[in-house]
Motif scaffolding. Structure first.
Motif: not given
Length: 372
Positions: A14-40
């Motif tokens: 459970l703690f491993t899964l929570m850590f992985i989800l937390l890292m995924i959310v943090a990464c998405i939050w950090i790269v959010q301003p660049f997602i649309l530009g990168f997709a384009w």
């Protein structure tokens, strides 16, 4: 036997899964301003990658020179015209919004109906009976909604600063992807292979084909038709040619075509007495209106047409969700999903079409209810 009876450490999982989800959310939050530009940028690079390879061969196989040339082409042929178009749209839209929101909308008189042979008098009297019976009231009720709709579309173009940021990010990521395109594609394919084996790798290739088909066959065709139609409107002296050009591009993206804008312009020219430019615009409209029948198959190459409702939903939904960038991202996302689901459905064995098998199934089913 010891391994069979080994207990699972549930808290650790459970703690491993929570850590992985937390890292995924943090990464998405950090790269959010660049997602649309990168997709384009990804869509632009995938669509223009064959052109980049040709340019590289012409420049003595120097990747650095090819990247510089492609970046300059994107800057000159895509970013600068888009910026000028949006800026002109913002400057010229103020009179239209004022007219749509200040309550000046009314039903037209259409006096020219009297000049129609044989049935002109009846058409004119029937039309004015409709106005007297509540046509003006209907326009008064529609006026607030027209004003809000017009203001919404202009507001999407009004986010000029955000659009410029996305354009800059798109240009930067496009240059990086042009420089390291093979490595990026190999990494994505390797990740997909680790996720789903050969099927995942095939999915990546299919997604690339769908992106190229939409980007070249739909978006580029719409831009070419809209720009050429706008040139004809501007030369003919049609007012608000820039706004009508944007409207034509939208109509071409949703597969309606440019004639829905060009035909009323031709009628207005003839009605105002300018028959010379009306004839010129009529001939030009015939060329622009049929251009997609020649250009789209060449760009798509294999004629992989997509359903019109798919393109319509992608354009409107993308515009609402992401603004002007959604005009390009929305159809591509839906097209990729549509192609993947279609391939997945056709992988399953089809139901038997043998009439004998159907009769056997029905007979077996009926035998269960026969009296003994």
């Amino acid at each position: 036997m010891k391994n069979l009876h080994r207990t699972t450490d549930l808290p650790q999982m459970l703690f491993t899964l929570m850590f992985i989800l937390l890292m995924i959310v943090a990464c998405i939050w950090i790269v959010q301003p660049f997602i649309l530009g990168f997709a384009w940028a990804s869509m632009v690079v995938i669509a223009t990658w064959p052109l980049m390879l040709r340019v590289q061969r012409l420049l003595w196989n120097r990747r650095s020179l090819a990247v510089i040339v492609m970046t300059l082409l994107l800057l000159l042929l895509f970013i600068i015209p888009t910026t000028l178009l949006v800026n002109s749209l913002i400057d010229n839209s103020a009179p239209v919004i004022a007219w749509a929101t200040q309550g000046h909308m009314e039903m037209p008189k259409l006096l020219w109906l009297n000049d129609v042979p044989a049935i002109g008098d009846k058409l004119f009297s029937s039309y004015h009976k409709l106005i007297a019976g509540g046509g003006s009231a209907v326009m008064a009720k529609l006026q607030p909604y027209v004003g809000r709709t017009t203001g919404f579309f202009v507001a999407q173009a009004g986010h000029f600063g955000r659009l410029m940021i996305h354009l800059g990010v798109m240009l930067l990521f496009s240059a990086l992807l042009f420089w390291r395109g093979e490595q990026a594609a190999q990494g994505i394919r390797h990740f997909a292979f680790r996720m789903a084996g050969r099927r995942g790798d095939a999915t990546v290739l299919l997604a690339g084909q769908a992106i190229r088909a939409v980007a070249l066959g739909v978006v580029v065709t719409a831009l070419v038709q809209g720009v050429l139609g706008g040139i004809g409107l501007a030369l003919s002296g049609i007012p608000y040619a820039t706004l009508l050009t944007v409207l034509m591009i939208l109509c071409c993206l949703v597969q309606i075509g440019p004639l829905i804008v060009l035909v009323p312009a031709i009628v207005w020219l003839y009605w105002s007495g300018d028959t010379t430019w009306g004839t010129v615009l009529l001939i030009w409209s015939c060329v622009v209106g049929t251009l997609d029948n020649v250009l789209r198959p060449v760009l798509i190459r294999m004629g992989a047409d997509l359903p019109m409702i798919l393109i319509l939903s992608g354009v409107i939904g993308g515009l609402v969700a992401f603004g002007l960038i959604g005009l390009f991202i929305g159809p591509v996302v839906l097209a990729v999903s549509y192609r993947l689901v279609s391939v997945w459905m056709h992988e399953a064995p089809a139901p038997s079409d043998d009439p004998a098998s159907v009769v056997d199934i029905l007979s077996d089913h009926d035998d269960e209810h026969l009296p003994s």
